[in-house]
Motif scaffolding. Structure first.
Motif, PDB file in Angstrom:
ATOM      1  N   LEU A 210       0.830  -1.190   0.000  1.00  0.00           N
ATOM      2  CA  LEU A 210       0.000   0.000   0.000  1.00  0.00           C
ATOM      3  C   LEU A 210       0.869   1.245   0.000  1.00  0.00           C
ATOM      4  N   SER A 211       0.547   2.213  -0.856  1.00  0.00           N
ATOM      5  CA  SER A 211       1.152   3.537  -0.786  1.00  0.00           C
ATOM      6  C   SER A 211       0.250   4.383   0.105  1.00  0.00           C
ATOM      7  N   VAL A 212       0.685   4.623   1.340  1.00  0.00           N
ATOM      8  CA  VAL A 212      -0.135   5.324   2.315  1.00  0.00           C
ATOM      9  C   VAL A 212       0.133   6.824   2.206  1.00  0.00           C
ATOM     10  N   VAL A 213      -0.906   7.575   1.849  1.00  0.00           N
ATOM     11  CA  VAL A 213      -0.790   9.001   1.566  1.00  0.00           C
ATOM     12  C   VAL A 213      -1.537   9.786   2.632  1.00  0.00           C
ATOM     13  N   SER A 214      -0.916  10.834   3.155  1.00  0.00           N
ATOM     14  CA  SER A 214      -1.566  11.706   4.131  1.00  0.00           C
ATOM     15  C   SER A 214      -2.556  12.619   3.413  1.00  0.00           C
ATOM     16  N   LEU A 215      -3.830  12.491   3.767  1.00  0.00           N
ATOM     17  CA  LEU A 215      -4.826  13.355   3.146  1.00  0.00           C
ATOM     18  C   LEU A 215      -4.620  14.804   3.562  1.00  0.00           C
ATOM     19  N   ALA A 216      -4.140  15.007   4.800  1.00  0.00           N
ATOM     20  CA  ALA A 216      -3.871  16.376   5.240  1.00  0.00           C
ATOM     21  C   ALA A 216      -2.822  17.033   4.354  1.00  0.00           C
ATOM     22  N   ALA A 217      -1.768  16.283   4.007  1.00  0.00           N
ATOM     23  CA  ALA A 217      -0.729  16.834   3.137  1.00  0.00           C
ATOM     24  C   ALA A 217      -1.258  17.058   1.723  1.00  0.00           C
ATOM     25  N   LEU A 218      -2.116  16.159   1.241  1.00  0.00           N
ATOM     26  CA  LEU A 218      -2.701  16.350  -0.090  1.00  0.00           C
ATOM     27  C   LEU A 218      -3.481  17.657  -0.162  1.00  0.00           C
ATOM     28  N   MET A 219      -4.146  17.994   0.953  1.00  0.00           N
ATOM     29  CA  MET A 219      -4.994  19.181   0.976  1.00  0.00           C
ATOM     30  C   MET A 219      -4.282  20.390   1.572  1.00  0.00           C
TER      31      MET A 219
END
Length: 470
Positions: free
Chosen positions: A56-65
């Motif tokens: 899984l590539s775990v991505v921070s939604l906070a960083a995306l936004m």
């Protein structure tokens, strides 16, 4: 008059804000898994996680936004699809209707995750290497054909070696070893390893060497001796050396009179003869009575078939550490592992990541500090090592904080690394799942690493940022 069914959405929290995405886009919700960091990955990528053997590539939604924080979230939303992308959030709330994301009664804001990912991650680019097929990089030059790759280890103050092609892997001493009563003194016992029993023997006893008072943390070299896989206890594993066959001298029979000496096949001369390694004869390490004990548990034909199949369906990797992170290199790309010299020669106009030049048996080798390139903090108290990587006519030394193991990994435990479309992370072409706990190790594509070093050097010189020659 037409009617429509309201879309169901999964709502969740990031900080103090509530968001929602279509429930149809969600595969499952899990607790935050153990993750490995990807050096120089795009900022939103927290790391890679393991979900039942899937990366899984775990991505921070906070960083995306572009919100502050968010890296400490404890819930992971696994998105559907073949990309293996998951969102790290603070908490998952409930299923809501589409109407609840609109108007004055809105309890969550619907977001476009594919759009956010597209804006933060570069589109993947085709790789020039044969990553998908899982093929190891092998140096097939004429010089490599006449060379011997040795794994060096110590027992007491003496240095010994076995050819790498006779070794499956190097592991730590198991916590539990079952003793075998009425067995030979060299047989320590058996331990469970990869679903089978592994005989553990003392190489010190086999070589009839005296005991030691040194405080050591022993390792086990798993070797294929005849038709058997055997764990040999050694004090430390300290080098991999690729040597010309001309530097290996066979032991005359008249000198191999004692039982211990008879197990030494040759003497390898390193550093112009200043350092000698005793190369063991794996076929003569065990006496016939010990081999008979090992054969009782399993037929020789079955052992041979399993050993050949394991070697054909696997690859060997050298595991090294930079900071707190572990990485792997194909053993076929490693020329040798040496200690970091006390001093290095200077390289005019070199970029910062090149520490200098080391003299390796008369050859000038550029030494590259991997801690700076892998964004790891420096630690002056660590006794560092240099991994000499050689491919075709290119050779470089990569400084690492430590070299821990040599492992053999089945090819079905190797997966392509997520392609993030970023040149800085394409040096990692695969991920290995190691052991029963499925520990993830990022595997380095050696040619990409060397190619990148050359590009960095040329770019720095062309830009005029490198220091001037003294």
């Amino acid at each position: 008059m037409s009617s429509s069914v309201s879309e169901q959405l999964l709502s969740f929290r990031v900080g103090v804000e509530c968001f929602a995405i279509p429930a149809s886009a969600v595969q499952e919700v899990i607790r935050r898994p153990a993750m490995v960091r990807v050096p120089h990955a795009p900022a939103p990528l927290v790391g890679l996680g393991n979900l039942r053997g899937t990366i899984l590539s775990v991505v921070s939604l906070a960083a995306l936004m572009e919100r502050k924080g968010g890296a400490d979230g404890q819930r992971v939303i696994v998105l559907g699809g073949a990309d293996g992308v998951a969102l790290l959030v603070d908490d998952v709330s409930a299923l809501i209707s589409d109407e609840q994301t609109r108007g004055s009664g809105r309890i969550a804001r619907k977001i476009d995750v594919p759009g956010l990912l597209a804006r933060n991650f570069v589109a993947p680019q085709a790789r020039s290497h044969r990553v998908a097929q899982g093929q190891a990089v092998v140096d097939t030059s004429a010089s490599a054909v006449s060379q011997l790759i040795l794994l060096g280890f110590t027992i007491g103050e003496q240095l010994f070696a076995l050819p790498v092609d006779q070794i499956d892997e190097v592991i730590r001493l198991p916590d539990s070893i079952a003793l075998l009563p009425q067995s030979d003194d060299a047989v320590v016992g058996t331990a469970g390893h990869r679903g089978a029993l592994l005989p553990i023997l003392s190489l010190r006893h086999l070589l009839m060497l005296p005991g030691t008072d040194r405080d050591v943390v022993p390792r086990i070299v798993i070797a294929r001796i005849g038709r058997h896989r055997v764990g040999l206890i050694v004090d430390a594993v300290n080098t991999i050396a690729r040597v010309d066959e001309g530097a290996v001298d066979l032991i005359p029979a008249v000198l191999a009179r004692g039982a211990g000496e008879a197990r030494i096949k040759a003497i390898c001369r390193l550093d112009g003869g200043r350092r000698l390694i005793s190369v063991l004869d794996a076929g003569q390490l065990l006496r016939d009575d010990i081999i008979a004990q090992l054969a009782e548990a399993q037929s020789e034909e079955q052992i041979m078939v399993e050993a050949d199949k394991a070697a054909a369906d696997s690859e060997q990797f050298l595991i090294f550490r930079i900071g707190e992170d572990m990485f792997g290199l194909p053993v076929t790309a490693v020329s040798e592992v040496v200690r970091m010299p006390e001093s290095l020669g200077t390289l005019p106009r070199a970029p910062a990541f090149i520490e200098g030049i080391m003299n390796l048996r008369g050859q000038a080798i550029p030494v590259i500090d991997q801690r700076r390139r892998f964004d790891a903090p420096a630690d002056a108290n660590i006794r560092r090592r240099v991994i000499i990587v050689s491919l075709a006519d290119m050779q470089a030394g990569f400084v690492v904080d430590g070299v821990s193991d040599v492992v053999r990994v089945r090819r079905d435990s190797l997966q392509p690394a997520p392609d993030l479309g970023d040149g800085a992370v394409r040096i990692f072409d695969r991920v290995a799942m190691i052991g029963a706990e499925q520990r993830m190790i990022l595997l380095v594509e050696p040619r990409e690493l060397l190619d990148r070093a050359e590009r960095d050097l040329l770019d720095a010189m062309n830009a005029g940022d490198a220091p001037s020659a003294p």
